[in-house]
Design an enzyme around this catalytic site. Structure first.
Site, PDB file in Angstrom:
ATOM      1  N   ARG A  68       0.849  -1.207   0.000  1.00  0.00           N
ATOM      2  CA  ARG A  68       0.000   0.000   0.000  1.00  0.00           C
ATOM      3  C   ARG A  68       0.877   1.247   0.000  1.00  0.00           C
ATOM      4  O   ARG A  68       0.498   2.295  -0.495  1.00  0.00           O
ATOM      5  CB  ARG A  68      -0.969   0.011   1.196  1.00  0.00           C
ATOM      6  N   TYR A 121     -13.936  18.260 -15.813  1.00  0.00           N
ATOM      7  CA  TYR A 121     -14.573  16.931 -15.810  1.00  0.00           C
ATOM      8  C   TYR A 121     -15.623  16.837 -14.692  1.00  0.00           C
ATOM      9  O   TYR A 121     -15.386  17.308 -13.573  1.00  0.00           O
ATOM     10  CB  TYR A 121     -13.471  15.884 -15.631  1.00  0.00           C
ATOM     11  N   ASP A 194      -4.948  18.747 -14.942  1.00  0.00           N
ATOM     12  CA  ASP A 194      -5.347  17.421 -15.416  1.00  0.00           C
ATOM     13  C   ASP A 194      -4.974  17.356 -16.899  1.00  0.00           C
ATOM     14  O   ASP A 194      -5.538  18.084 -17.720  1.00  0.00           O
ATOM     15  CB  ASP A 194      -6.867  17.238 -15.206  1.00  0.00           C
ATOM     16  N   LYS A 219      -6.719   6.225 -19.536  1.00  0.00           N
ATOM     17  CA  LYS A 219      -6.979   6.704 -20.900  1.00  0.00           C
ATOM     18  C   LYS A 219      -5.742   6.458 -21.775  1.00  0.00           C
ATOM     19  O   LYS A 219      -5.375   5.326 -21.973  1.00  0.00           O
ATOM     20  CB  LYS A 219      -7.390   8.173 -20.859  1.00  0.00           C
TER      21      LYS A 219
HETATM   22  C1  LIG Z   1     -10.282  14.461 -17.801  1.00  0.00           C
HETATM   23  C2  LIG Z   1     -10.462  13.311 -16.853  1.00  0.00           C
HETATM   24  N1  LIG Z   1      -9.829  13.334 -15.673  1.00  0.00           N
HETATM   25  C3  LIG Z   1      -9.955  12.330 -14.785  1.00  0.00           C
HETATM   26  C4  LIG Z   1     -10.763  11.256 -15.040  1.00  0.00           C
HETATM   27  C5  LIG Z   1     -10.910  10.181 -14.015  1.00  0.00           C
HETATM   28  O1  LIG Z   1     -10.177   9.072 -14.386  1.00  0.00           O
HETATM   29  P1  LIG Z   1     -10.495   7.588 -13.831  1.00  0.00           P
HETATM   30  O2  LIG Z   1     -11.738   7.118 -14.481  1.00  0.00           O
HETATM   31  O3  LIG Z   1      -9.267   6.828 -14.183  1.00  0.00           O
HETATM   32  O4  LIG Z   1     -10.676   7.723 -12.340  1.00  0.00           O
HETATM   33  C6  LIG Z   1     -11.436  11.186 -16.265  1.00  0.00           C
HETATM   34  C7  LIG Z   1     -12.308  10.032 -16.553  1.00  0.00           C
HETATM   35  O5  LIG Z   1     -12.982   9.974 -17.550  1.00  0.00           O
HETATM   36  C8  LIG Z   1     -11.288  12.239 -17.189  1.00  0.00           C
HETATM   37  O6  LIG Z   1     -11.919  12.230 -18.367  1.00  0.00           O
END
Ligand SMILES: Cc1ncc(COP(=O)(O)O)c(C=O)c1O
Length: 413
Positions: A68, A121, A194, A219
């Site tokens: 962890r 998001y 992000d 992604k």
């Molecule tokens: C721009 C963006 N940031 C963060 C996330 C969150 O990622 P996760 O689904 O791996 O938690 C997403 C998920 O679609 C996203 O599109």
């Protein structure tokens, strides 16, 4: 006869169960370096003595004690991401949201304030409002393309964090990292980004002044829709704080998942080149079709920040936004008529995915929230995969035909 007695009879000091446990957890001797990072599928790591275990567990000595806290496969991924982002250090998580959560929580205390881009998001907005809000952390949203408004928001009251997305989900708004980092730092705030929609192949926010760059490695880094993971890279002092949060909140990345992301990273550049070429070809073609209100792709000259895209990005990913003039019914008909894209709610994959954000990724937002985030009822988020682009164009053409047949609902931008 007990296990132990029968073992003694055969001349062994230990019983069968003891020997089975010891032989099955003995690592092989490997004199040659493996060309892939091994999956260290072990929660525990044994120290030479009690002092060493104490020192490793408390961080006084580099090493591994409990997965962890640290795992060698996870560490290999964290170091890989940090290097590709041009950052001092990195850390990895069980998901992108876990990476965003730990990064924010590491930097704020109750009573603090965050300034966040309006084009963000849905789950991040929900985390800020519904998780951090009740804990006493206030978030104010601004239009991050309006640098005067960002400056004013940071000047009006102290803020710990300015938060933006390189390319916003799903509206494809660009964040001018160098300018935003300078404004944030001028007001004593950290600048967090992000970078999921771009990936470090297309944009490296840390090199442009960001303190932390966060990726949903689910992604483009992973790239195949078969692993959920998150990563953060940036200033070593901040990564230490982020790691501390992760140790006590426990959103640890499984080593097998880290291996899959490492495997994805090896082909990130070639995948992104193809994602970009196909998405740009489709976006340019769609822009000229009847029933299409607008297409938002950073490499199209029609993108409102086309000039910034040229400075910020070294290409593009497979992402663009498509707004149909027939509103919500047209968007639904378009998705239902598609035969090649997967009807699912992710992005950044070998598979093309078309989603309707108002009913999926941004479902947490009411109509006012959707308007505030710039999401129109007929907006579709397209993540173009690695299929043959001619096949995708034919499929999109048939879907547009189906969208045009629907009774048009007035589209409100
Ligand atoms: C721009 C963006 N940031 C963060 C996330 C969150 O990622 P996760 O689904 O791996 O938690 C997403 C998920 O679609 C996203 O599109």
């Amino acid at each position: 006869m007990s296990d132990r007695d029968s073992a003694r009879q055969r001349g062994s000091a230990h019983g069968f169960s003891t020997r089975a446990i010891r032989v099955s957890s003995r690592p092989p001797r490997v004199d040659q370096r493996p060309t892939s990072v091994p999956v260290y599928q072990s929660v525990t790591f044994s120290a030479a003595d009690a002092d060493e275990l104490g020192a490793v567990t408390t961080g006084a000595l580099d090493g591994y004690a409990y997965s962890r806290i640290d795992n060698p496969t996870d560490t290999a991924l964290a170091e890989a991401v940090a290097e590709l982002e041009g950052a001092e250090a990195g850390y990895v998580f069980a998901s992108g949201m876990a990476a965003i959560h730990a990064s924010l929580v590491a930097l704020v205390r109750s009573g603090d304030r965050i300034v966040c881009t309006r084009a963000v998001y849905g789950s991040t907005r929900s985390l800020l409002m519904n998780v951090l809000g009740p804990l006493g952390v206030r978030t104010d949203f601004v239009d991050a393309t309006d640098l005067t408004a960002v400056e004013a928001a940071l000047a009006s009251e102290p803020a710990r964090i300015l938060y933006a997305e390189t390319l916003s989900n799903p509206t494809m708004v660009l964040a001018d990292h160098a300018a935003l980092a300078a404004i944030a730092h001028g007001h004593g705030a950290a600048y967090l980004v992000d970078n999921t929609f771009a990936s470090p192949y297309v944009c490296r926010p840390v090199e442009l002044g960001a303190d932390l760059a966060i990726e949903s490695a689910t992604k483009y880094l992973g790239g195949h829709s078969d692993v959920l993971a998150g990563a953060v890279a940036g200033r070593a002092d901040l990564i230490r704080e982020v790691r501390r949060v992760q140790i006590d909140t426990g959103a640890t990345l499984a080593p097998w998942a880290a291996f899959l992301v490492l495997r994805g990273i090896a082909t990130l550049a070639v995948r992104l080149e193809r994602h970009a070429a196909s998405s740009l070809a489709l976006a340019g073609w769609l822009e000229r079709q009847e029933g299409v209100l607008r297409v938002v792709h950073p490499l199209l000259p029609s993108h409102p920040q086309h000039e910034l895209a040229a400075r910020l990005l070294t290409g593009s990913s497979g992402m663009f936004a498509l707004e149909l003039s027939g509103g919500r019914p047209a968007a639904r008909a378009f998705i239902d008529a598609l035969t090649l894209p997967e009807r699912t709610a992710s992005l950044g994959s070998i598979h093309t995915m078309v989603v309707h954000p108002p009913s999926t990724t941004h479902r947490q937002l009411d109509d006012a929230g959707l308007r505030d985030a710039g999401i129109a009822p007929g907006l579709l988020r397209c993540s173009i995969g690695l299929e043959d682009v001619d096949d995708l164009q034919a499929d999109f053409a048939a879907a547009l035909e189906a969208a045009r047949r629907t009774t048009a609902e007035p589209a409100t931008a």
